[in-house]
Design a protein around this motif. Structure first.
Motif, mmCIF file in Angstrom:
data_model
loop_
_atom_site.group_PDB
_atom_site.id
_atom_site.type_symbol
_atom_site.label_atom_id
_atom_site.label_comp_id
_atom_site.label_asym_id
_atom_site.label_seq_id
_atom_site.Cartn_x
_atom_site.Cartn_y
_atom_site.Cartn_z
ATOM 1 N N LEU A 251 0.828 -1.200 0.000
ATOM 2 C CA LEU A 251 0.000 0.000 0.000
ATOM 3 C C LEU A 251 0.866 1.256 0.000
ATOM 4 N N ALA A 252 2.019 1.179 0.696
ATOM 5 C CA ALA A 252 2.923 2.324 0.714
ATOM 6 C C ALA A 252 3.617 2.505 -0.632
ATOM 7 N N ALA A 253 3.941 1.383 -1.295
ATOM 8 C CA ALA A 253 4.732 1.455 -2.527
ATOM 9 C C ALA A 253 3.883 1.633 -3.775
ATOM 10 N N LEU A 254 2.598 1.299 -3.684
ATOM 11 C CA LEU A 254 1.771 1.305 -4.893
ATOM 12 C C LEU A 254 1.654 2.701 -5.488
ATOM 13 N N GLY A 255 1.375 3.686 -4.616
ATOM 14 C CA GLY A 255 1.296 5.056 -5.118
ATOM 15 C C GLY A 255 2.631 5.539 -5.648
ATOM 16 N N LEU A 256 3.712 5.128 -5.003
ATOM 17 C CA LEU A 256 5.044 5.512 -5.463
ATOM 18 C C LEU A 256 5.350 4.908 -6.828
ATOM 19 N N ALA A 257 4.839 3.696 -7.059
ATOM 20 C CA ALA A 257 5.053 3.057 -8.360
ATOM 21 C C ALA A 257 4.409 3.865 -9.482
ATOM 22 N N ILE A 258 3.273 4.495 -9.181
ATOM 23 C CA ILE A 258 2.595 5.300 -10.204
ATOM 24 C C ILE A 258 3.375 6.584 -10.479
ATOM 25 N N THR A 259 3.708 7.324 -9.403
ATOM 26 C CA THR A 259 4.370 8.615 -9.607
ATOM 27 C C THR A 259 5.804 8.443 -10.096
ATOM 28 N N TYR A 260 6.549 7.561 -9.473
ATOM 29 C CA TYR A 260 7.941 7.364 -9.876
ATOM 30 C C TYR A 260 8.016 6.710 -11.255
ATOM 31 N N GLY A 261 7.110 5.741 -11.491
ATOM 32 C CA GLY A 261 7.142 5.072 -12.787
ATOM 33 C C GLY A 261 6.713 5.970 -13.925
ATOM 34 N N LEU A 262 5.775 6.866 -13.678
ATOM 35 C CA LEU A 262 5.280 7.739 -14.737
ATOM 36 C C LEU A 262 6.208 8.909 -15.001
ATOM 37 N N MET A 263 6.587 9.626 -13.930
ATOM 38 C CA MET A 263 7.308 10.878 -14.099
ATOM 39 C C MET A 263 8.775 10.809 -13.728
#
Length: 532
Positions: A251-263
């Motif tokens: 749950l902590a990493a999922l949002g990071l995967a979106i922001t870090y992976g996208l931008m």
């Protein structure tokens, strides 16, 4: 039992037969073994007066006189003869309190539990079985047979059957002992192994304490079966703990995967988005306690959307005011978001104080499922695992089944080409950052159910979150799931060997070595701008 009721009950016993005067006398004046045997005899009478005498002994209300050779129950200065129930005008001068040592107290408590086995209340019978399990060999097997015959509950009957088998180990009948050993091989009680050890232990001269070779072999096989079952339970417990930790990390990493992976933005304030979600949960809980106390058990139904919305709104503000001016400048972005992190921590300390705040589990998340004596699955952890799976499914649906998801995947794979075909990449960046931040808020809501909520909540997860994302593959949802769960399970398996700190260091070293060999992570991103 109240004082008057105890005296009346002893003075007018309602049992069919009176207590044995010799048993009562031995309880007070016998040596250690004689006193234990006296308690067993009293329990075997099934006499309510014997139960009341045992209760009095446990409460310190029994005195004895060696000159009069009598035992008395004394309550509020009034005494009755413990054997006959007759009132006593005055105690002998040499009357003194019955000394109850630890061994006798344990036997008395077990004897008292034997009486409770006949109760109509299931919870009282369950508590009685738990007490008898601590010292089964102090109970007469005939009493256990009678209790087992009238026990209507299958689960309690199975436990009582194991107690009966443990008690039979002290039998003089070899066949009963052999059958009891075979039955105890299926026991899930941790004390069973201790009962079987005397069969395979040696004396000081090297000879076995148990001379019967067949009994020794059966006991050794039963101990082996118990050990195998305990190892399996420990393994299952470690796996569950790892999956539980991994689901929180996910749950902590999922949002990071979106922001870090996208931008490609290294957002050091991501942990504080978790903190915002946790504090939003606390605020909703307090609002329910103040305005809807009858529905406080369901505050999570409102806290979940509140945590998502608050973190998502804060993420949009951070992207619009800080990050959008630093795209393509990773070092400056890292430093700027680190500053935002410190600012948010200090802001929360100013608003809510530096101390942790209490976020309580709803009643339906309390307790757990006991699968074995050394394996209990807490409900709050089970619900968090389920919640993590639902969040992953929701994010997958957004990224794969919606227009926003199509744009996010396009920008992730080739930003320039997506811009050329009309995708507003800046808007996609903002919406994706808001989505990732909202998911982090959901993680904070889940974390509030298993740990403390304070200003430093997010600091413990930011490094682990980045490790999970990098290990799984930047921009890959499946990689983040596998990386998070894998890190959780590996950490829990390493902790018993090296401790929590060294386990985390070992995991970090393994990830560094892995990334050296496979920089793209477990799941490589495919696209025109990605390396195959």
């Amino acid at each position: 039992m109240p004082a008057v009721a105890l005296l009346v009950a002893l003075a007018f016993p309602d049992a069919a037969r009176a207590l044995s005067a010799s048993d009562v006398q031995e309880l007070a004046t016998g040596d250690g073994d004689e006193r234990v045997e006296a308690v067993r005899s009293l329990a075997a009478t099934r006499d309510p007066a014997a139960r009341r005498l045992i209760e009095a002994a446990l409460s310190g209300s029994v005195q004895s006189s060696s000159s009069a050779r009598q035992v008395f129950v004394v309550v509020d200065g009034k005494a009755v003869d413990a054997a006959t129930g007759a009132p006593v005008a005055a105690l002998p001068a040499d009357a003194e309190d019955l000394v109850v040592n630890n061994r006798l107290r344990r036997v008395l408590e077990t004897a008292l539990a034997v009486f409770a086995l006949a109760s109509d209340d299931r919870e009282e019978r369950a508590a009685a079985i738990a007490a008898v399990e601590k010292d089964p060999q102090s109970v007469d097997t005939a009493l256990l047979d009678a209790a087992l015959a009238r026990e209507p509950d299958a689960a309690l009957g199975a436990r009582l059957d194991m107690v009966r088998a443990a008690a039979a180990l002290a039998s003089d009948d070899r066949a009963q002992r052999l059958a009891a050993i075979g039955r105890l091989a299926d026991s899930r009680s941790p004390s069973t192994r201790l009962l079987l050890l005397p069969f395979v232990e040696r004396n000081a001269d090297g000879a076995f304490r148990e001379s019967d070779a067949e009994l020794r072999a059966a006991a050794q096989a039963a101990i082996g079966a118990i050990d195998d079952r305990e190892r399996t339970s420990r393994l299952a417990g470690a796996v569950f703990s790892g999956v539980s930790l991994g689901s929180v990390l996910l749950l902590a990493a999922l949002g990071l995967a979106i922001t870090y992976g996208l931008m490609g933005v290294i957002n050091m304030a991501h942990g504080e988005l978790l903190m915002v979600g946790a504090y939003a949960t606390w605020i909703v809980q307090d609002a329910f306690r103040a305005h809807l106390p009858g529905a406080v058990d369901w505050y999570l139904a409102a806290a979940i959307p509140a945590a998502f919305a608050s973190a998502a709104a804060l993420g949009v503000v951070i992207e619009r005011t800080v990050i959008r001016f630093l795209y393509g400048r990773p070092l400056e972005t890292l430093l700027a978001t680190f500053g935002v992190s410190l600012l948010l921590i200090q802001l929360v300390r100013t608003l809510f104080g530096a101390q942790n705040v209490e976020v309580a589990n709803p009643s339906w998340m309390s307790g757990g499922i006991e699968l074995a004596s050394n394996l209990t699955l807490p409900w709050n952890r089970l619900y968090i695992i389920l919640f993590s799976a639902l969040v992953v499914a929701g994010v997958w649906a957004i990224l794969n089944l919606t227009r926003l998801g199509l744009f996010v995947r396009a920008v992730t794979q080739n930003r320039a080409m997506a811009s050329c075909v009309g995708v507003k990449t800046r808007r996609v960046d903002t919406m994706a950052f808001g989505l990732g931040s909202g998911v982090a808020g959901l993680g904070g809501c889940a974390l509030s159910q298993v740990g403390n909520v304070g200003p430093d909540l997010g600091q413990a997860f930011i490094v682990d979150s980045f490790m999970a994302v990098v290990l799984g593959g930047v921009g890959q949802l499946a990689g983040t799931v596998v990386g998070s769960l894998g890190l959780g399970v590996v950490s829990k398996f390493l902790e018993p060997w090296s401790g929590a700190v060294l386990a985390k260091i070992a995991v970090l070293v393994m990830i560094v070595l892995f990334i050296q060999r496979r920089p793209q992570g477990l799941f490589a991103l495919k696209g025109r701008s990605a390396e195959a």
